[in-house]
Write a protein that holds these residues in place. Structure first.
Motif, PDB file in Angstrom:
ATOM      1  N   SER A 115      28.166  -3.093  19.392  1.00 34.76           N
ATOM      2  CA  SER A 115      28.922  -3.072  18.140  1.00 34.76           C
ATOM      3  C   SER A 115      28.166  -3.800  17.039  1.00 34.76           C
ATOM      4  N   ARG A 116      28.002  -3.145  15.916  1.00 37.58           N
ATOM      5  CA  ARG A 116      27.345  -3.760  14.751  1.00 37.58           C
ATOM      6  C   ARG A 116      28.210  -4.869  14.159  1.00 37.58           C
ATOM      7  N   THR A 117      29.505  -4.645  14.117  1.00 38.51           N
ATOM      8  CA  THR A 117      30.417  -5.669  13.591  1.00 38.51           C
ATOM      9  C   THR A 117      30.399  -6.913  14.463  1.00 38.51           C
ATOM     10  N   ARG A 119      27.926  -7.940  16.301  1.00 41.10           N
ATOM     11  CA  ARG A 119      26.656  -8.633  16.060  1.00 41.10           C
ATOM     12  C   ARG A 119      26.716  -9.452  14.776  1.00 41.10           C
ATOM     13  N   PHE A 120      27.330  -8.875  13.755  1.00 43.94           N
ATOM     14  CA  PHE A 120      27.423  -9.584  12.471  1.00 43.94           C
ATOM     15  C   PHE A 120      28.193 -10.895  12.622  1.00 43.94           C
ATOM     16  N   LYS A 310      28.818  -5.144   7.252  1.00 41.72           N
ATOM     17  CA  LYS A 310      28.631  -5.941   8.472  1.00 41.72           C
ATOM     18  C   LYS A 310      27.199  -5.816   9.009  1.00 41.72           C
ATOM     19  N   LEU A 311      26.252  -5.968   8.076  1.00 36.43           N
ATOM     20  CA  LEU A 311      24.827  -5.901   8.417  1.00 36.43           C
ATOM     21  C   LEU A 311      24.244  -7.301   8.415  1.00 36.43           C
ATOM     22  N   THR A 313      20.501  -8.547   9.927  1.00 39.55           N
ATOM     23  CA  THR A 313      19.285  -8.376  10.713  1.00 39.55           C
ATOM     24  C   THR A 313      18.201  -9.292  10.140  1.00 39.55           C
TER      25      THR A 313
END
Length: 372
Positions: A115-117, A119-120, A310-311, A313
Motif C-alpha cells: 500500500s502506498r498510503t 508507506r507514506f 500520499k507520496l 520517496t
C-alpha cells in the motif's frame, strides 16, 4: 482386628475385611458379614496412629482429618500436579506477547510493501519518532556541553538532524552557500513547504543563527526542549502586540550578540506549487536593525513528497542562496517595496529550480500580509 483402649475409647475386634466409618466421636468396626463391633477412637499421636497416616485427634474426640478426607497417593498427586503444570504452561504460552507482536510486525511490513498510503504514513511516523528520540539525545548532549540555552547548541542540533537524509534517501544540491557566511548579523528568509523543511534548514544553517517559531512548538516534549536550548525565539501569533514586542527585542539582541535570524515569511507550510504572500514581520525586523536580508529558496518537494497523493520517496532538493538585499537607510515606509522585491526574486527562482512553468502559476500581484 483389634483396637487398643485409648482416650475415652473401647476395644473391639473385627474380621480381615473390616471397614471403618466415622460415627460420633469414634470409629465403628464392621466385619465382612456386616456385624458391628466396638467403637475405636481415632488414631492417636503414637506410632500406630502415624502408620494410619494422620494427625493426632484433638482432645474433643473428633475423628482425625485423614479419616474424613483420605490422602491421595503420591503417584496420583504427582499426576495431578503435572496436569496443572501443563495447563499453566499452555496458558503462559497463550499470554506471551512476542508471537503476537511478531505477527503484527510482519503484517505491517507486508502492508507497507503493498500500500502506498501505508508507506507514506509509516515514513511520516518514523520521521516523528526520529525527531522525538534525537531531540531527547541532543538535549542531553547540549546540557552536558553548554549547560543551558545558547545559540552554540545549534551546531549540535544540526549534526543530529543532518543524519535524517540518509534514512530517507534525500540529497541536497546547494548553490551560493558562501553568501550566508557573512560576519555581521542578518535576516534570512526562505519558503516553507512541509515538515521536511527542518532538514533543509539544518543542511545549510550558518553559525550563530536562531529561528523564529510559533509558541505552540514549545510544548512538543523533547522537540520543544531542544528548540529552547538552541536559542529559538517563540512568538504568540494570536497576540500581535506580544509578537511585535518579541521581534523588537530580537532586533536589538541580534545586533548586540551578532546573531543571524531565520524566518519563514509565508507564516505557514505551503505545498501548492507556488509561494504564499509574505508577511511583513521579517522585513520590519531587518529595517529596524539595519541589517541585510538574504533570501534562500528550496525547490518543490512535490516530486517525492506529497500529502494529497500520499507520496513519500527518495529525491533531490535544490537549494539556492540569493544575493543579500541591503536595508541601510530604509524606513518603515519602504517595507512594502522591500517585500515585493524579495518576493519576486524568490518566486522566480522557485519556479526555475522546481522546473515549474512560470506562466502556469503567474500571480499579478504578490500580495502582502500584515506583520504578526
Amino acid at each position: 482386628m483389634s483396637c487398643r483402649k485409648g482416650q475415652g475409647g473401647r476395644e473391639g475386634r473385627g474380621g480381615e475385611g473390616d471397614t471403618r466409618r466415622a460415627e460420633g466421636g469414634g470409629v465403628r468396626v464392621q466385619d465382612a458379614a456386616g456385624r458391628s463391633g466396638a467403637r475405636c477412637p481415632p488414631a492417636g499421636p503414637g506410632p500406630e496412629g502415624r502408620e494410619q497416616g494422620g494427625t493426632a485427634a484433638p482432645s474433643s474426640g473428633l475423628p482425625a482429618w485423614p479419616a474424613l478426607y483420605p490422602r491421595r497417593s503420591s503417584k496420583g498427586a504427582r499426576a495431578a500436579g503435572g496436569g496443572r503444570r501443563r495447563r499453566r504452561g499452555w496458558g503462559a504460552a497463550a499470554m506471551d506477547p512476542w508471537p503476537w507482536l511478531t505477527a503484527a510486525l510482519l503484517l505491517l511490513l507486508l502492508l507497507v510493501q503493498l500500500s502506498r498510503t501505508a508507506r507514506f504514513y509509516a515514513k511520516v511516523g518514523l520521521y516523528c519518532v526520529l525527531c522525538l528520540s534525537f531531540s531527547a539525545a541532543a538535549s542531553i548532549v547540549c546540557l552536558l556541553r553548554h549547560g543551558g540555552r545558547t545559540v552554540d547548541n545549534m551546531s549540535i542540533i544540526s549534526w543530529f538532524v543532518r543524519s535524517f537524509k540518509y534514512v530517507y534517501g534525500l540529497r541536497f544540491e546547494v548553490s551560493g552557500q558562501k553568501k550566508l557566511e557573512v560576519d555581521g548579523p542578518c535576516v534570512i528568509i526562505s519558503n516553507h513547504q512541509s515538515i521536511l523543511d527542518m532538514m533543509g534548514l539544518m543542511e545549510i544553517l550558518p553559525k550563530r543563527c536562531v529561528q523564529i517559531a510559533k509558541r505552540e512548538l514549545m510544548f512538543t516534549g523533547p522537540v520543544g526542549l531542544i528548540m529552547y536550548l538552541g536559542g529559538v525565539y517563540f512568538i504568540n501569533r494570536q497576540q500581535a502586540r506580544t509578537a511585535m514586542s518579541v521581534m523588537a527585542d530580537l532586533g536589538d539582541l541580534m545586533v548586540k550578540e551578532n546573531l543571524k535570524v531565520w524566518i519563514y515569511p509565508e507564516g505557514t507550510r505551503n505545498d501548492n506549487g507556488d509561494l504564499l504572500p509574505f508577511k511583513k514581520g521579517a522585513f520590519y525586523l531587518a529595517i529596524q536593525a539595519q541589517v541585510p536580508i538574504i533570501p534562500v529558496v528550496y525547490s518543490s518537494f512535490s516530486s517525492f513528497y506529497n500529502v494529497k497523493t500520499k507520496l513519500f520517496t527518495s529525491g533531490t532538493i535544490k537549494v539556492q542562496v540569493l544575493d543579500a538585499v541591503p536595508t541601510n537607510g530604509l524606513t518603515d515606509a519602504d517595507v512594502t517595496k522591500l517585500v515585493d522585491t524579495c518576493y519576486q526574486s524568490m518566486r522566480a527562482t522557485f519556479l526555475q529550480i522546481s522546473q515549474i512553468p512560470q506562466e502556469n502559476s503567474a500571480i499579478k500581484e504578490p500580495g502582502v500580509l500584515p506583520a504578526q
